[in-house]
Design a protein around this motif. Structure first.
Motif, PDB file in Angstrom:
ATOM      1  N   LYS A  12     -14.953  -3.020   1.744  1.00 29.23           N
ATOM      2  CA  LYS A  12     -14.601  -1.762   1.081  1.00 29.23           C
ATOM      3  C   LYS A  12     -15.305  -1.721  -0.263  1.00 29.23           C
ATOM      4  N   THR A  13     -15.871  -0.576  -0.565  1.00 31.39           N
ATOM      5  CA  THR A  13     -16.555  -0.383  -1.839  1.00 31.39           C
ATOM      6  C   THR A  13     -15.849   0.714  -2.608  1.00 31.39           C
ATOM      7  N   ALA A  25      -9.618  -2.380  -9.877  1.00 33.44           N
ATOM      8  CA  ALA A  25     -10.534  -1.781  -8.898  1.00 33.44           C
ATOM      9  C   ALA A  25     -10.049  -2.038  -7.479  1.00 33.44           C
ATOM     10  N   SER A  26      -9.505  -3.237  -7.240  1.00 31.05           N
ATOM     11  CA  SER A  26      -9.007  -3.551  -5.895  1.00 31.05           C
ATOM     12  C   SER A  26      -7.842  -2.641  -5.527  1.00 31.05           C
ATOM     13  N   ARG A  27      -7.003  -2.347  -6.483  1.00 35.80           N
ATOM     14  CA  ARG A  27      -5.883  -1.439  -6.222  1.00 35.80           C
ATOM     15  C   ARG A  27      -6.390  -0.056  -5.874  1.00 35.80           C
ATOM     16  N   LYS A  28      -7.405   0.375  -6.590  1.00 39.60           N
ATOM     17  CA  LYS A  28      -7.999   1.685  -6.317  1.00 39.60           C
ATOM     18  C   LYS A  28      -8.617   1.721  -4.910  1.00 39.60           C
ATOM     19  N   ALA A  29      -9.188   0.589  -4.487  1.00 39.59           N
ATOM     20  CA  ALA A  29      -9.821   0.501  -3.166  1.00 39.59           C
ATOM     21  C   ALA A  29      -8.820   0.176  -2.059  1.00 39.59           C
ATOM     22  N   HIS A  32      -5.803  -5.693  -1.139  1.00 36.61           N
ATOM     23  CA  HIS A  32      -4.722  -6.480  -1.715  1.00 36.61           C
ATOM     24  C   HIS A  32      -5.232  -7.792  -2.300  1.00 36.61           C
ATOM     25  N   ILE A  33      -4.981  -7.970  -3.591  1.00 35.64           N
ATOM     26  CA  ILE A  33      -5.226  -9.240  -4.271  1.00 35.64           C
ATOM     27  C   ILE A  33      -3.877  -9.699  -4.804  1.00 35.64           C
ATOM     28  N   VAL A  92     -12.395 -11.751  -1.472  1.00 33.50           N
ATOM     29  CA  VAL A  92     -10.972 -11.966  -1.702  1.00 33.50           C
ATOM     30  C   VAL A  92     -10.476 -12.958  -0.653  1.00 33.50           C
ATOM     31  N   PRO A  93      -9.854 -14.054  -1.078  1.00 29.66           N
ATOM     32  CA  PRO A  93      -9.369 -15.023  -0.095  1.00 29.66           C
ATOM     33  C   PRO A  93      -8.236 -14.445   0.733  1.00 29.66           C
ATOM     34  N   GLU A  94      -8.104 -14.954   1.938  1.00 36.47           N
ATOM     35  CA  GLU A  94      -7.038 -14.501   2.821  1.00 36.47           C
ATOM     36  C   GLU A  94      -5.691 -14.951   2.262  1.00 36.47           C
ATOM     37  N   ASP A  95      -4.713 -14.084   2.349  1.00 38.38           N
ATOM     38  CA  ASP A  95      -3.358 -14.405   1.923  1.00 38.38           C
ATOM     39  C   ASP A  95      -2.874 -15.627   2.705  1.00 38.38           C
TER      40      ASP A  95
END
Length: 114
Positions: A12-13, A25-29, A32-33, A92-95
């Protein structure tokens, strides 16, 4: 002016204004971090890996360097502290819970084959 941040493995960009944190930015995209501290660099859960040369992110500050130590050399950054100054790609690492469930399901499928 705006910059693009690409999140892997979701591919996702999102286009953001320079200076926005990778976490925001991750929240906007809608990527989940994990974080517990709300972006204060105290929980260390929001680690991401920079997939490109890292030129699109601000230099790590003293606090981030102290928290991450040698992980900085492995291109690991705290999403709450790294700010976009140009386009970049982060992984982003996997949960951990999702990873455990995925591993258990894979083991069940393997056992079913036996």
């Amino acid at each position: 002016m705006s910059v693009d941040i690409r999140f892997l493995p979701d591919d996702k960009t999102v286009r953001v204004k320079p200076g926005m944190t990778v976490l925001d930015a991750s929240r906007k995209a809608r990527v989940h971090i994990r974080t517990r501290c709300g972006g204060n660099a105290s929980c260390l859960m929001c680690k991401v890996t920079v997939e490109d040369d890292g030129a699109g992110l601000s230099a790590p500050g003293d606090n981030e360097v102290r928290k991450l130590g040698s992980m900085i050399d492995e291109r690991v950054r705290l999403a709450c502290q790294a700010r976009a100054i140009g386009s970049c790609v982060v992984s982003v690492p996997e949960d951990p819970l999702k990873a455990a469930v995925r591993a258990q399901l894979a083991k069940q499928r393997e056992d079913d084959w036996l």
